[in-house]
Design a protein around this motif. Structure first.
Motif, short mmCIF file in Angstrom:
data_model
loop_
_atom_site.label_atom_id
_atom_site.label_comp_id
_atom_site.label_asym_id
_atom_site.label_seq_id
_atom_site.Cartn_x
_atom_site.Cartn_y
_atom_site.Cartn_z
N GLU A 295 0.83 -1.20 0.00
CA GLU A 295 0.00 0.00 0.00
C GLU A 295 0.87 1.26 0.00
N LYS A 296 1.99 1.21 0.70
CA LYS A 296 2.88 2.37 0.77
C LYS A 296 3.42 2.72 -0.61
N TRP A 298 2.15 1.90 -3.54
CA TRP A 298 1.05 2.33 -4.41
C TRP A 298 0.65 3.77 -4.11
N THR A 299 0.59 4.12 -2.83
CA THR A 299 0.23 5.49 -2.44
C THR A 299 1.27 6.49 -2.93
N HIS A 303 0.64 9.68 -5.38
CA HIS A 303 1.08 11.03 -5.01
C HIS A 303 1.81 11.69 -6.19
N LEU A 333 -8.80 1.35 -1.68
CA LEU A 333 -7.81 2.20 -2.33
C LEU A 333 -8.21 3.67 -2.32
N LEU A 336 -6.45 5.53 0.29
CA LEU A 336 -5.06 5.82 -0.02
C LEU A 336 -4.94 7.02 -0.96
N VAL A 337 -5.86 7.14 -1.93
CA VAL A 337 -5.86 8.30 -2.81
C VAL A 337 -6.17 9.56 -2.00
N GLN A 339 -5.57 10.08 1.08
CA GLN A 339 -4.37 10.38 1.86
C GLN A 339 -3.29 11.03 0.98
N ALA A 340 -3.11 10.51 -0.24
CA ALA A 340 -2.08 11.03 -1.14
C ALA A 340 -2.33 12.47 -1.53
#
Length: 385
Positions: A295-296, A298-299, A303, A333, A336-337, A339-340
Motif C-alpha cells: 500500500e505504501k 502504491w500510495t 502522489h 484504495l 489511499l488516494v 491520503q495522497a
C-alpha cells in the motif's frame, strides 16, 4: 459546472472524515455505450464512467485527459462528446488501440485497403503459435504483420488512419472464444493465455485450430464497431507513451482528468497482452508497467501522479480517480488516494460509489460477481483550488 454546484450529489454517509456518495449513477449493463468502445482490454472501466463526468464537469471544446488510458475509453468518449482528447499510457499498445478511433473512417475505405494486402508473403516464424492458429491463418497473420510494419511502423506518428484501424481491429481479433476470432477456441479476448495453457485447452476439447478468413473477420468487427457511426470529425487530440507523472502537456491546459491506475499487483498487463505485443512488434520486457505490492508503494505512485495533475489542470479543474475495490474489499484504495492528495492544492470533494450488479469476464476464472474482484466503481473526486 462544478461538482459542488449539483444538487444530485448529497453525501450518503461520512466515514473517517470522507464523504461518500453512493448511488447507481450509470448503468451496469453491457454494450450500452457507443459501439466504437467495444475494444477488449483487461481491467478497463465502462464508457459510461467518463461520459458521466465529462457531461457534468466540462463544456464542448474543453480538454479531457487520462494519464492511464489503457484501451482509450476516456479520450474516445471525450472526442465523441466534442471535447479535446488527451491520453497517456506506459504501454505503446494503448496508442494502437486508441488513435484509430479518433479519426472518421468508413467501412468501404477499410474494405478497399484490405484488398491491397499481399497475403502470400507470410511465413511461419513461430511454430509455437500453431497452438492458437491454423497454419494458413498464421501465414496470413505474418503477411499482415509485414504489411503493417511497412505502412505503419510502431512509433510512427503520421500513420494512414485506415492502416491504423486495420491494425487495431486485428489486435482485437487475435484470440477469443468464438469463430469471430482468428484463433481456435481460447479464453476471452482481453487476456491471452500462454502457449502451454492453449495446448491444454486444445487437448481437453480435442480440437485443432480451424482456418479463419482474416479479411472477413476484420470487416465484420469493423462493421460492428461502426454501427453507431464514428467520431463525427477529426478532433484535436494528443496521445503519448510514458509515465503518468511526466506528461508532455502545457501547464493549466486540462479541464478534467478521468483515470484509473493499476490496482496494486493484481493485474499482469504485460502477461495478459503478450500475444498482442507479438503481433504489434512490442517487446513486453521493455514496457515498464509499475506493479506495486504494498500500500505504501502504491500510495507513493498516486502522489506522483496527482502532483502532475496539479500542474496540468486549469484552476477549478477536476480529477475523477477511479480505484474499484481489491483484495475482497479489505484494501480500500480510495482511502489511499484521499491520503495522497492531503497535502496538495486540491479540494477533496468526496468518494462516489457507483453500485452495480453485472456479469463480468472474471466469472470464467471462478470469481463470483458481488463477492470477489471489482464490483463497484469507487471514484475519488478532487478539484484544483
Amino acid at each position: 459546472m462544478t461538482f459542488s454546484d449539483s444538487s444530485q450529489f448529497k453525501a450518503t454517509e461520512t466515514i473517517d472524515g470522507i464523504p461518500y456518495f453512493i448511488n447507481s449513477y450509470w448503468t451496469a449493463k453491457q454494450r450500452q455505450s457507443h459501439s466504437i468502445h467495444e475494444i477488449s482490454y483487461r481491467a478497463c472501466f465502462k464508457a459510461q464512467l467518463p461520459e458521466f463526468f465529462i457531461q457534468k464537469l466540462t463544456q464542448p471544446g474543453d480538454a479531457v485527459l487520462d494519464p492511464f488510458m489503457g484501451r482509450g475509453t476516456t479520450p474516445v468518449q471525450a472526442a465523441l462528446m466534442g471535447r479535446r482528447a488527451y491520453g497517456n499510457d506506459i504501454n505503446p499498445l494503448s496508442i494502437l488501440l486508441t488513435r484509430p478511433r479518433l479519426t472518421p473512417i468508413t467501412l468501404q475505405q477499410i474494405s478497399d485497403t484490405l484488398q491491397t494486402i499481399d497475403w502470400s508473403r507470410g511465413k511461419i516464424e513461430r511454430e509455437d503459435l500453431l497452438a492458437f492458429y491454423h497454419p494458413t491463418t498464421l501465414k496470413k497473420l505474418e503477411a499482415l504483420r509485414l504489411w503493417l510494419a511497412e505502412r505503419a511502423p510502431l512509433h510512427a506518428t503520421n500513420v494512414d488512419p485506415i492502416v491504423d484501424w486495420i491494425r487495431m481491429v486485428s489486435i482485437n481479433r487475435l484470440s477469443g472464444h468464438s469463430p469471430g476470432f482468428f484463433s481456435g477456441r481460447s479464453m476471452p479476448p482481453n487476456q491471452a493465455v500462454s502457449v502451454k495453457a492453449q495446448l491444454k485447452i486444445n487437448q481437453k476439447l480435442d480440437v485443432t485450430p480451424p482456418e479463419r478468413d482474416i479479411t472477413a473477420l476484420i470487416l465484420k468487427k469493423s462493421k460492428s464497431l461502426l454501427r453507431d457511426n464514428c467520431v463525427p470529425h477529426r478532433v484535436l487530440h494528443k496521445l503519448q507513451t510514458g509515465a503518468a507523472w511526466e506528461i508532455d502537456v502545457p501547464d493549466a491546459s486540462i479541464n478534467l482528468v478521468v483515470t484509473s491506475p493499476p490496482f496494486l499487483d493484481i493485474v499482469q498487463y504485460a502477461t495478459d497482452n503478450w500475444l498482442r505485443c507479438w503481433f504489434s512488434g512490442i517487446d513486453p520486457k521493455t514496457v515498464a508497467i509499475d506493479i506495486h505490492r504494498t500500500e505504501k508503494a502504491w500510495t507513493a505512485m498516486v502522489h506522483r501522479v496527482l502532483k502532475e495533475q496539479i500542474r496540468l489542470l486549469s484552476p477549478g479543474g477536476h480529477v475523477a480517480f477511479e480505484v474499484g475495490e481489491v483484495r475482497k474489499s479489505k484494501v480500500l484504495l480510495e482511502r489511499l488516494v484521499w491520503q495522497a492528495a492531503e497535502d496538495m492544492p486540491f479540494n477533496r470533494l468526496g468518494v462516489m460509489v457507483n453500485e452495480q450488479q453485472f456479469t463480468k469476464t472474471a466469472n470464467c476464472w471462478g470469481i463470483t460477481n458481488g463477492l470477489k474482484g471489482t464490483n463497484t466503481n469507487r471514484i475519488v473526486l478532487l478539484q484544483k483550488r
